[in-house]
Design a protein around this motif. Structure first.
Motif, PDB file in Angstrom:
ATOM      1  N   ARG A   1      48.792 -24.413  21.289  1.00 17.18           N
ATOM      2  CA  ARG A   1      49.869 -23.776  22.668  1.00 17.18           C
ATOM      3  C   ARG A   1      51.405 -22.914  22.059  1.00 17.18           C
ATOM      4  O   ARG A   1      50.701 -22.566  22.224  1.00 17.18           O
TER       5      ARG A   1
ATOM      6  N   ILE B   1      47.217 -23.709  30.197  1.00 16.65           N
ATOM      7  CA  ILE B   1      48.894 -23.277  30.514  1.00 16.65           C
ATOM      8  C   ILE B   1      48.451 -22.173  31.234  1.00 16.65           C
ATOM      9  O   ILE B   1      48.703 -21.806  32.163  1.00 16.65           O
TER      10      ILE B   1
ATOM     11  N   VAL C   1      44.615 -27.596  26.775  1.00 17.40           N
ATOM     12  CA  VAL C   1      45.349 -27.528  26.990  1.00 17.40           C
ATOM     13  C   VAL C   1      45.606 -26.362  27.756  1.00 17.40           C
ATOM     14  O   VAL C   1      45.033 -25.180  28.234  1.00 17.40           O
TER      15      VAL C   1
END
Length: 298
Positions: free
Chosen positions: A270, A167, A165
């Motif tokens: 997340r 970000i 993930v």
């Protein structure tokens, strides 16, 4: 007349017996080889490919045996094969989608598009591959655990996901780079610390599932366990800071990558990291910038 019939029956039975013995011997040797080759647990893709090839060979052997027996018993095999060719062409036209699925299924196996346990995306759905055959692929949705069946002819629209993930963290221009990176370092440190603490809690309380029950924590960890266990911090395997990725109109963009314990847990990881980040930003009085419009009135 009777002797001729007995002779044909005898030859037919002899052929069947010989083929059956060879079949059993080859099957056992193949099974033993596959088990020894992969340490007792055959790889799913390799196992599936070998199974497909084995099925094709078995089908060809059966067809050859049937034609041989028919030939021995006086049936005109040449005319029969010609008739089968015409019937095969008609059936092929009627089963185009079915044949496309079979062909693409073999293509998946040979080229290794994905394997059982991989995280893939199909259209707007993401899921883990739970089963595969020559016609269909089944995935378990990461959102609601629904089982989705995909026809293999649509394989070109399938994307294999890594599970990581990325970000993007917007920080205000007024904040020094050192302070922004210090805040990010605190987020990462807290995420790793709580993930490790949560893992220890799960080990001590005997939990093996993906979602622990906080009420079942032992006395030893009631006050020292992760405060983020209920939001899925145990799904975080690693977090890394990658640096500055852009200077936008109202903020500086920093990039962080999260590696989940399992690819299918990336959404849980997340959410957990964002919750931890929210606490850090609140504690340091850092406001996330947003786009603003200045209106000048004459």
């Amino acid at each position: 007349m009777n002797n001729a019939i007995v002779d044909r029956i005898g030859k037919s039975l002899l052929i069947i017996l010989i083929v059956a013995v060879i079949w059993i011997i080859v099957s056992k040797m193949t099974k033993a080889y596959r088990t020894r080759k992969n340490g007792g647990t055959p790889l799913s893709r390799a196992s599936s490919l070998k199974s497909v090839i084995s099925d094709l060979i078995k089908g060809a052997i059966i067809l050859l045996v049937v034609l041989t027996i028919l030939q021995i018993n006086g049936v005109d095999v040449t005319s029969l094969i010609a008739g089968l060719g015409v019937v095969g062409a008609v059936v092929g036209l009627a089963l185009q989608d079915f044949l496309k699925d079979i062909i693409m299924g073999i293509h998946i196996l040979i080229d290794g598009f994905f394997d059982i346990g991989d995280l893939i995306q199909y259209e707007n759905e993401e899921g883990v591959v739970v089963s595969f055959n020559l016609r269909t692929t089944k995935i378990k949705s990461v959102d609601d655990d629904d089982i989705i069946t995909i026809c293999n002819r649509n394989i070109m629209s399938v994307v294999k996901r890594s599970g990581e993930v990325y970000i993007h963290f917007p920080m205000p221009y007024e904040l020094k780079a050192s302070d922004a990176e210090a805040a990010i370092a605190e987020m990462i440190s807290r995420a790793k610390l709580n993930a490790n603490t949560s893992d220890q809690v799960l080990a001590d309380t005997g939990h093996t599932g993906d979602v622990p029950n906080r009420s079942d924590k032992s006395e030893k960890h009631k006050n020292t366990g992760s405060i983020y266990t209920d939001i899925g911090v145990e799904s975080i395997a690693d977090v890394r800071y990658l640096g500055t990725t852009g200077f936008e109109s109202s903020y500086i963009d920093y990039l962080i990558v999260i590696e989940p314990v399992k690819p299918e847990l990336y959404k849980r990881a997340r959410r957990a990291f964002l919750r931890i980040s929210q606490d850090v930003l609140d504690e340091k009085n850092i406001a996330i910038p947003f786009d603003q419009i200045d209106v000048h009135v004459k």
